[in-house]
Write an enzyme that holds these catalytic residues in place. Structure first.
Site, PDB file in Angstrom:
ATOM      1  N   SER A   1       0.806  -1.212   0.000  1.00 13.64           N
ATOM      2  CA  SER A   1       0.000   0.000   0.000  1.00 13.64           C
ATOM      3  C   SER A   1       0.843   1.269   0.000  1.00 13.64           C
ATOM      4  CB  SER A   1      -0.956  -0.041   1.198  1.00 13.64           C
ATOM      5  OG  SER A   1      -1.896   1.007   1.134  1.00 13.64           O
TER       6      SER A   1
ATOM      7  N   ASP B   1      -5.949   2.249  -3.477  1.00 11.02           N
ATOM      8  CA  ASP B   1      -7.208   2.166  -2.734  1.00 11.02           C
ATOM      9  C   ASP B   1      -7.446   3.392  -1.847  1.00 11.02           C
ATOM     10  OD1 ASP B   1      -5.389   1.665  -0.701  1.00 11.02           O
ATOM     11  OD2 ASP B   1      -6.255  -0.272  -0.115  1.00 11.02           O
TER      12      ASP B   1
ATOM     13  N   ASP C   1      -2.589   6.414  -3.537  1.00 13.68           N
ATOM     14  CA  ASP C   1      -1.460   5.782  -2.858  1.00 13.68           C
ATOM     15  C   ASP C   1      -0.914   4.673  -3.744  1.00 13.68           C
ATOM     16  OD1 ASP C   1      -3.521   3.935  -2.538  1.00 13.68           O
ATOM     17  OD2 ASP C   1      -2.872   3.307  -0.553  1.00 13.68           O
TER      18      ASP C   1
ATOM     19  N   ASP D   1      -1.063   1.474  -3.987  1.00 10.86           N
ATOM     20  CA  ASP D   1      -1.863   0.378  -4.540  1.00 10.86           C
ATOM     21  C   ASP D   1      -3.245   0.826  -4.997  1.00 10.86           C
ATOM     22  OD1 ASP D   1      -2.984   0.685  -1.967  1.00 10.86           O
ATOM     23  OD2 ASP D   1      -3.516  -1.434  -1.859  1.00 10.86           O
TER      24      ASP D   1
END
Length: 447
Positions: free
Chosen positions: A104, A247, A243, A245
């Site tokens: 993430s 999400d 961000d 990843d």
């Protein structure tokens, strides 16, 4: 989650090369997951695997693929794709599970694993526990005739881009809108520019040149200063920060001012309530700014707090038949459009409101005044629990007395990093900072 060996609040995460974020563990994890899924009585298990842009993703993708194939599962490789894209494609491709290789918002030297169910939702606690139990068993390979196969999904990005666009009305266009996208050198670097360009926006990108090592490095939703500066420099109408990843999403208005997840949820909640789209209560977390709760209450909109972590927000929304929730960090769940937090989808929902109402982001947020709030992350050594310290407990009681009737505090260990998060919120900035500095100092001394 306290009894878990490997799974935390957001899957498995840690430093690359250190157990369990190592190639040998991922091989075993793939095999364990394959066996658990096969035990569900499914015929011909299929698992999709996506990843962000970290250099270690190649290693872990290969290891997971080998483990799953050894357990008899077929694997479909998506390549670099946002986490919510993997959730969507797990459903779209009728797979039995999805795996995301990502840490993430963390730097490149960390990585991790998230699982999705066949419905594109975070894997349930029972299945995570079953996979952990299976990991304790010896590694085994099915007979040669029963081995799985691996193939690459060549149209994954196109499929996901079309899904994102399908979450807004057919007549929704962004013609004339100038947008700066910050892709954090992460998983959105290809698909986000495609989506916004195809909708008609004039798009400029920063953070869209990943090299395997620069993910989240000075860019993205955890480092929004670069985007804020770029919006001011170019005179863009809007800035959108993702961000690593994909999400989480934060936005920057035309004046270069940052809007966090709380502000975006507040904007959506008021509009959806007025239009009849909102269902159930809005769900935030312990970290949600009290100003949002108070303002929504004045509008007759229900609000609930869940534990920190989008999985807990999701659980509360499902339990209370809600459709909107999230966190200040930018996890926003629009469950009537996507099964999990999706940064691109959430950004489109916000912009749809702005375009329909003919307002800028700054104008739409004119009635929202968050209380001063700040978080300090105190790094802790493995096994150290500073929150159990008598000194910390005494300092907490003292801080709560100082904030009585004027604010609140949250002390919590992170579920994704070796830190304790110290958060203080108050109606006066000076009081907030004074209490925060004192409390963080005591927690730091106890580590």
């Amino acid at each position: 989650m306290a009894d878990r060996k490997y799974f935390g609040t957001d899957g498995i995460r840690g430093r690359v090369g250190e157990w369990p974020v190592s190639a040998d563990f991922m091989l075993r994890l793939g095999a364990a997951a394959g066996r658990v899924l096969a035990a569900q009585g499914r015929d011909g298990v299929t698992v999709v695997i996506g990843k962000d842009t970290r250099i270690s993703g190649y290693m872990f993708e290969a290891a997971l693929e080998a483990g799953l194939v050894a357990a008899g599962a077929d694997v479909r490789l998506l390549g670099p794709m946002p986490t919510p894209a993997v959730a969507y494609l797990t459903r779209s491709l009728r797979a039995d599970a999805g795996i995301v290789i990502s840490a993430s918002h963390n730097p490149h030297h960390d990585n991790g694993i998230k699982f999705f169910s066949a419905q594109g939702e975070k894997l349930g606690d029972a299945l995570e526990a079953a996979i952990e139990a299976e990991l304790d068993k010896p590694f085994a390979t099915v007979g040669s005739a029963s081995l799985g196969k691996a193939s690459r999904v060549t149209d994954a990005m196109a499929r996901y881009a079309e899904f994102c666009k399908s979450t807004v009305p057919d007549d929704f266009v962004l013609s004339g809108m100038r947008v700066v996208l910050d892709c954090a050198h992460g998983a959105t670097y290809q698909v986000a520019p495609r989506v916004f360009s195809e909708l008609g926006a004039v798009v400029e990108c920063i953070g869209n040149a990943p090299d395997g090592l620069n993910i989240n490095d000075g860019v993205g939703s955890t480092h929004p200063a670069a985007l804020m500066a770029r919006v001011r420099e170019t005179g863009a109408d809007l800035g959108i920060a993702f961000d690593g990843d994909g999400d989480r999403v934060l936005m920057v208005d035309g004046q270069g001012q940052l809007v966090d997840g709380d502000g975006l949820i507040w904007l959506l909640a008021r509009d959806w309530h007025a239009s009849g789209r909102l269902r159930g209560p809005v769900v935030g977390t312990l970290m949600t700014n009290y100003a949002m709760e108070r303002s929504l209450g004045e509008q007759g909109i229900g609000f609930l707090r869940a534990r920190v972590g989008d999985r807990y927000v999701h659980q509360a929304l499902v339990e209370h038949d809600g459709v909107l929730g999230g966190e200040a960090s930018g996890h926003i769940l629009c469950l009537d459009r996507a099964s999990t937090g999706d940064a691109i989808v959430s950004a489109l929902q916000v912009i749809e409101v702005l375009r329909r109402r003919g307002k800028s982001l700054q104008q739409a947020l004119a009635g929202y005044q968050p209380l001063p709030q700040q978080t300090v992350n105190v790094r802790v050594a493995p096994g150290v629990k500073p929150l159990d310290s008598a000194a910390v407990q005494a300092a907490r009681a003292e801080a709560e007395a100082a904030l009585a009737g004027r604010g609140r505090l949250v002390l919590r260990p992170s579920g994704t990093e070796p830190v304790v998060r110290v958060t203080v919120e108050a109606d006066d900035d000076g009081l907030m900072r004074q209490v925060l500095e004192r409390l963080a100092e005591v927690v730091r001394a106890a580590t």
